[in-house]
Design an enzyme around this catalytic site. Structure first.
Site, PDB file in Angstrom:
ATOM      1  N   HIS A 125      23.427 -17.156  14.305  1.00 17.83           N
ATOM      2  CA  HIS A 125      23.189 -17.236  12.584  1.00 17.83           C
ATOM      3  C   HIS A 125      24.194 -18.709  12.520  1.00 17.83           C
ATOM      4  CE1 HIS A 125      23.762 -17.022   8.285  1.00 17.83           C
ATOM      5  NE2 HIS A 125      21.859 -16.580   8.963  1.00 17.83           N
ATOM      6  N   HIS A 168      15.374 -16.669  13.560  1.00 13.93           N
ATOM      7  CA  HIS A 168      16.294 -17.881  12.543  1.00 13.93           C
ATOM      8  C   HIS A 168      17.887 -17.650  13.290  1.00 13.93           C
ATOM      9  CE1 HIS A 168      17.837 -17.918   8.367  1.00 13.93           C
ATOM     10  NE2 HIS A 168      18.662 -16.866   8.548  1.00 13.93           N
ATOM     11  N   HIS A 201      16.827 -11.448   1.473  1.00 12.84           N
ATOM     12  CA  HIS A 201      17.131 -10.296   2.452  1.00 12.84           C
ATOM     13  C   HIS A 201      17.263  -9.705   3.122  1.00 12.84           C
ATOM     14  CE1 HIS A 201      19.513 -14.639   1.222  1.00 12.84           C
ATOM     15  NE2 HIS A 201      20.054 -14.370   2.194  1.00 12.84           N
ATOM     16  N   ASP A 209      15.521 -12.637   5.657  1.00 13.53           N
ATOM     17  CA  ASP A 209      16.441 -13.549   6.709  1.00 13.53           C
ATOM     18  C   ASP A 209      17.228 -11.925   6.992  1.00 13.53           C
ATOM     19  OD1 ASP A 209      15.179 -15.308   6.023  1.00 13.53           O
ATOM     20  OD2 ASP A 209      16.633 -16.368   5.428  1.00 13.53           O
ATOM     21  N   ASP A 210      17.832 -12.345   8.117  1.00  9.29           N
ATOM     22  CA  ASP A 210      18.879 -11.689   8.488  1.00  9.29           C
ATOM     23  C   ASP A 210      19.207 -10.297   9.655  1.00  9.29           C
ATOM     24  OD1 ASP A 210      19.946 -14.024   8.105  1.00  9.29           O
ATOM     25  OD2 ASP A 210      21.061 -12.983   6.577  1.00  9.29           O
TER      26      ASP A 210
END
Length: 732
Positions: free
Chosen positions: A154, A150, A251, A99-100
């Site tokens: 965020h 995603h 991540h 993620d991210d």
């Protein structure tokens, strides 16, 4: 000095004879530059989550409205057809998800680890990061990994409206399309966890996401690598129960991910040794690819987006360099001015100081007063000269005035005053005409809107006691400083011009003898060919020429002259536009001094760079301070931004106060200094930008006559009862 201008008739095409109102180019072009600059900064702030970012995270809530099949189901949630169903990853299959990202430091290391271990994964990218690092997204796809969304910024979507959710999705897809030309149907909500943790706040979002055509992917195995618990603990957290499949949450962005990278190099071989496969999601589920190719307008919109984001980052980086440069220039200039002006004042104010071996200078001087339509000012100018304590002759050169300027002077019937008339030819021609008719070798030049103190001429010619001195700059002051614009110019004259002249005097590279008060040795003028009309800044041009001829040019602080500064923005604009453009012309005209030898080369390698830096480049970059002030106030860090701006203002205020004390001026006008820095500097910036545009496009600027009001009839040192009354009002 101005050339006469013609009146223009009505604009063609206007049936009523009225002129069409158009935005002047001098306003349009700088405005467009400013708008483009702010747009780039806004775009950067948006992409860097400084605009519209929402960092709220909703606490856990009840889950009684969440279907049981979801709470007890797998991590792949499909609500696209209005019903709710879930899937799990098959046994002995692991889907690593990250993620991210993409992150410029850690994503490449994660990709390297996956490549070393021949594993595929799913990367849930944010639009902000994908827009900035599209090459990393391309690498993910090229190496067989799957991309999921995603969101763009965020945020916790449970706080957001449906419109904001749609916007987050569409912007995320736009960034993905621009990076690799695809769309994705996979989505992972920020701050999501396992299906069992779905609650009454997050479930409606999941349903809505499905209605927009997306499959929601959560996880059933959380590595908790964001806690940085250690490599071994990350491996334990990521290992599924024996034989079972899992979607593992990791991540590749959001901080230091070295533990994640190290864990991958151990986890993947360990699980492969137990018969596990590492595939992307659709491979593991034997489903069609989640990627759809983007074509046509949508593809070009995405590419344009990525291009603009890249441009905004590059422009911002350039602006940051410019801000550092202007900060260095401002501090460096202030430091030089304070140090060298103190040296100049200490040297010239010593009791035993003399300008040269021939002191004191007592030979008469010729005062040249070029005048064009100066009817409101010329009497005050001439009468101030008549009070001179030094032997002078006064020559008024009327340059084709249409308002009776010459008749006014002749009507005064004053002794030792001559009037010379000529057709309008410009200020340089008028000064050369006066020089040809002057009787004496010491030549003083002043403007027709300026008044001298009784001691001005005497103080102005004393430096000629040194035979090396070819020209002397006097101390020009604003006489009409009782208005806000006048006060701002007063600060500029005292702080900017006169401190500068002290500095340049010490460095022996004075760039300008002010037209309001200057003196020349006749032989110096004749050797360089007299006043030239090659530029609009004839005073700067002649000063540079005298330097290059080997003469010294010095500053006489006691030779004070009081001039009428422009009283309107339009008049100020016209004056500074001419000054700025004329200075550029003079620098360009004398550019060969950079490679000359002797005095010309010394001036070229010291004076020209300093003038270019301090008078052309620094004012052009100065608004960056205010641009980043606004940016910092809006997007943060607000406190540091305010402190930095006030720090710069404090330096300027200290320098201004020192200049006022040095010039023995009252400090009261400095109250308006903050406002001057906010408003006045922006006006000067636009003027300078317009001058740059004129210079770069090869445009030519005509002489422009400023409208005078006769507001300066006598120096402040002259007793009140001796001041004249002009235009039926007392002059203060």
């Amino acid at each position: 000095m101005a050339s006469r201008t013609r009146r223009h008739g009505p604009a063609k095409g206007a049936p009523d004879g009225s002129r069409r109102r158009r935005v002047p180019m001098r306003l349009l072009l700088p405005s467009l530059v400013l708008v483009a600059l702010m747009a780039m900064l806004m775009l950067r702030g948006y992409v860097h989550s400084e605009i519209l970012a929402d960092y709220r995270v909703r606490p856990a809530a009840a889950n009684d409205k969440v279907p049981q099949e979801i709470l007890k189901g797998g991590p792949v949630i499909d609500t696209r057809d209005g019903s709710a169903s879930t899937l799990r990853v098959p046994d002995n299959s692991v889907v690593l998800t990250f993620d991210d990202g993409p992150d410029p430091e850690w994503t490449p290391k994660v990709l390297d680890a996956l490549k070393r271990n021949e594993a595929h994964a799913v990367f849930f990218i944010t639009g902000t990061m994908a827009s900035r690092y599209p090459d990393l997204v391309q690498r993910m796809v090229d190496e067989g990994h799957e991309i999921g969304l995603h969101t763009f910024n965020h945020p916790d979507l449970s706080y957001q409206s449906k419109k904001r959710i749609d916007w987050e999705l569409s912007q995320n897809q736009l960034a993905l399309a621009g990076a690799v030309g695809i769309r994705s149907s996979l989505f992972r909500p920020p701050y999501s966890s396992k299906s069992v943790n779905m609650d009454n706040n997050s479930w409606p979002v999941t349903e809505y996401i499905g209605s927009r055509g997306y499959i929601t992917i959560v996880n059933d195995t959380d590595s908790e690598d964001w806690r940085k618990p250690g490599v071994d603990q990350i491996i334990r957290n990521s290992t599924p129960k024996p034989g079972q499949g899992a979607i593992v949450l990791m991540h590749d962005s959001g901080g230091d991910r070295h533990q994640t990278v190290q864990a991958l190099d151990k986890l993947i071989p360990q699980l492969k040794g137990k018969g596990y496969e590492f595939q992307n999601l659709t491979e593991a589920l034997s489903a069609p690819s989640a990627h759809t190719e983007v074509t046509g307008l949508e593809l070009w919109k995405g590419k344009a987006w990525v291009f603009l984001v890249d441009a905004s980052d590059n422009i911002t980086a350039i602006l940051v360099v410019g801000l550092a440069a202007i900060g260095s220039l401002v501090i460096g200039r202030f430091g030089l001015m304070l140090l060298l002006s103190a040296i100049h004042a200490r040297r010239t104010r010593r009791r035993d100081f003399v300008w040269g071996p021939n002191a004191p200078v007592t030979e008469p001087a010729s005062v040249l007063v070029p005048a064009y339509n100066e009817a409101k000012c010329i009497e005050s100018t001439v009468r101030s000269l008549m009070r001179s304590e030094y032997p002078i002759e006064i020559i008024v050169i009327d340059d084709g005035s249409s308002d009776g300027t010459a008749r006014i002077v002749e009507g005064l019937g004053l002794p030792n005053v001559r009037v010379i008339r000529q057709l309008n030819a410009g200020k340089p021609a008028a000064l050369n005409r006066g020089l040809a008719n002057a009787r004496y070798d010491l030549i003083v030049m002043m403007d027709g809107d300026t008044v001298f103190e009784p001691s001005t001429v005497r103080e102005l010619v004393q430096p000629f006691a040194d035979p090396r001195v070819g020209a002397v700059a006097g101390n020009a002051k604003v006489g009409n400083k009782d208005t806000l614009i006048g006060a701002w110019q007063h600060i500029e004259y005292v702080m900017g011009f006169n401190l500068d002249r002290r500095m340049y005097d010490v460095l022996q590279c004075m760039p300008t003898i002010p037209g309001a008060v200057g003196a020349f040795r006749r032989s110096a003028l004749e050797r360089v060919g007299g006043m030239s009309d090659d530029t609009l800044a004839e005073d700067t041009d002649i000063t540079m020429a005298i330097h290059r001829d080997g003469w010294r040019v010095v500053y006489a602080e006691k030779a004070r002259a009081w001039t009428e500064a422009p009283e309107s923005v339009q008049q100020l604009w016209s004056q500074r536009y001419r000054w700025s453009y004329g200075t550029m012309q003079a620098i360009w005209k004398h550019r060969r001094a950079l490679v000359d030898r002797g005095p010309s080369g010394r001036f070229g390698r010291v004076g020209l760079p300093l003038v270019s830096l301090f008078m052309v480049l620094a004012p052009l970059l100065a608004p960056l301070i205010d641009v980043f002030l606004i940016y910092g106030l809006v997007f943060g860090p607000t406190e540091k931004t305010i402190l930095a701006w006030f720090g710069v203002l404090a330096i300027q205020a200290a320098c201004a106060a020192y200049a006022f004390v040095l010039d023995r001026e009252r400090l009261t006008p400095l109250i308006s200094l903050p406002l001057q820095q906010i408003l006045y500097r922006q006006l000067m910036y636009v003027v300078l930008l317009q001058s740059w545009i004129t210079a770069l496009t090869g445009g030519r600027l005509r002489w422009q006559k400023l409208r005078r009001k006769g507001g300066v009839s006598a120096p402040p040192t002259v007793p009140t009862q001796r001041r004249q009354v002009m235009d039926e009002r007392p002059v203060r």
